[in-house]
Design a protein around this motif. Structure first.
Motif, PDB file in Angstrom:
ATOM      1  N   PRO A 258      26.059 -31.252 107.606  1.00  0.00           N
ATOM      2  CA  PRO A 258      26.538 -30.453 106.473  1.00  0.00           C
ATOM      3  C   PRO A 258      25.473 -29.480 105.984  1.00  0.00           C
ATOM      4  O   PRO A 258      24.268 -29.730 106.115  1.00  0.00           O
TER       5      PRO A 258
ATOM      6  N   ARG B 209      30.171 -24.479 106.029  1.00  0.00           N
ATOM      7  CA  ARG B 209      29.446 -23.670 105.060  1.00  0.00           C
ATOM      8  C   ARG B 209      28.308 -22.914 105.748  1.00  0.00           C
ATOM      9  O   ARG B 209      27.877 -23.274 106.847  1.00  0.00           O
TER      10      ARG B 209
ATOM     11  N   ASP C  69      29.872 -28.447 108.321  1.00  0.00           N
ATOM     12  CA  ASP C  69      30.987 -28.527 107.372  1.00  0.00           C
ATOM     13  C   ASP C  69      31.617 -27.161 107.118  1.00  0.00           C
ATOM     14  O   ASP C  69      32.444 -27.004 106.210  1.00  0.00           O
TER      15      ASP C  69
ATOM     16  N   HIS D 277      31.640 -20.027 102.925  1.00  0.00           N
ATOM     17  CA  HIS D 277      32.162 -20.645 104.141  1.00  0.00           C
ATOM     18  C   HIS D 277      32.233 -19.623 105.267  1.00  0.00           C
ATOM     19  O   HIS D 277      32.454 -18.429 105.045  1.00  0.00           O
TER      20      HIS D 277
END
Length: 302
Positions: free
Chosen positions: A211, A272, A270, A248
């Protein structure tokens, strides 16, 4: 109070200055020769000793009989360790009561590189702790500590600056009580927190499938002047100099470095982005155009 001080780095310099200001008789300073393989971005204990006329030695090994004899000959009332990089053996610790300044709020982040680990783990605060030294590292009773915040975008370098000031404040506040023997000892509960080891440059390798917050924390923890978080594209190695968490990524972009609308980004697991405002290849800043060429070349060869 007559002291032998083991010291290095900015914390060593600032805490030595506190002892001098507090009237401590510094009989001997034990420090390190700078490593020519290391980027030296911090202040010099040797230069401070030379300026103040303080006797100092730079032994390669803290366990040498010669060093023990030198410390014993100084007849100190107390030993201090301020960011000295070697563990002090039991025979040295037996010469006089000994106190160490550690760069965390003990018992949290015991061991090596505490500021870097705190940032890597997303901690919101850390600090400096003066504690009694034992053979087991960072395990002795707590004498005093001072907390500092870790802001969401702080790098480890920025946090280390705060911790250096916290170390100075901690020692300044408790020194009179150490001198007159009234300093209280608080328990250091080793059931809390944990031990962390030293970090190597290779530990900065980015796993883009993680992430974005974890990738960003890695960048913050090792950003220059530390070796930096890095990624390889073909034979080229790229180090993130400056970055921020962003929005994003467009759909279907794989994890890794990319160029979007003329800007360098890092796509994370993730979805992002890290908006990368400074990307380095060695000492040279890489432009978005140069990175796009590298990405195109690498893609075409695979």
């Amino acid at each position: 109070m007559r002291a032998v001080v083991f010291a290095y780095h900015n914390v060593g310099v600032r805490c030595l200055k506190v002892l001098l200001a507090g009237g401590v008789d510094i009989a001997l300073v034990v420090t390190h020769e700078d490593n020519p393989q290391e980027a030296i971005w911090f202040e010099s204990v040797v230069q401070l000793c030379q300026a103040e006329g303080i006797a100092y030695v730079t032994p390669p090994d803290a366990r040498s009989p010669e060093l023990l004899a030198q410390v014993q000959a100084a007849q100190p009332d107390v030993l201090f360790s301020f960011y000295y990089r070697h563990m002090l053996p039991a025979d040295l610790l037996g010469v006089a009561p000994a106190y160490n300044m550690h760069g965390s709020l003990l018992p949290q982040f015991r061991g090596r590189a505490p500021v870097n680990w705190a940032v890597l783990h997303g901690a919101s605060e850390t600090g400096a702790t003066l504690h009694a030294m034992t053979v087991k590292p960072d395990a002795g009773a707590i004498v005093a500590q001072t907390a500092v915040p870790i802001l969401p975008d702080d790098t480890a370098f920025e946090v280390f600056g705060k911790v250096t000031v916290a170390a100075e404040q901690t020692l300044w506040r408790i020194l009179p009580a150490l001198q007159d023997g009234t300093a209280a000892m608080l328990p250091n509960d080793l059931r809390q927190g944990g031990y962390f080891g030293g970090r190597k440059p290779e530990d900065g390798r980015i796993d883009w499938t993680l992430p974005a917050q974890q990738v960003y924390n890695l960048h913050r923890a090792v950003a220059p002047p530390y070796p930096g978080a890095f990624t390889d594209i073909g034979a080229a190695r790229y180090v993130i100099g400056k970055a921020r968490l962003s929005g994003h990524a467009p759909a279907n972009l794989p994890p890794g470095l990319a160029v979007i609308d003329g800007n360098i980004v890092g796509v994370c697991g993730d979805g992002r982005l890290l908006a990368i405002s400074e990307l380095l290849a060695g000492d040279t800043q890489v432009s978005a155009t140069q990175l796009q060429q590298q990405l195109t070349t690498s893609f075409s060869t695979h």
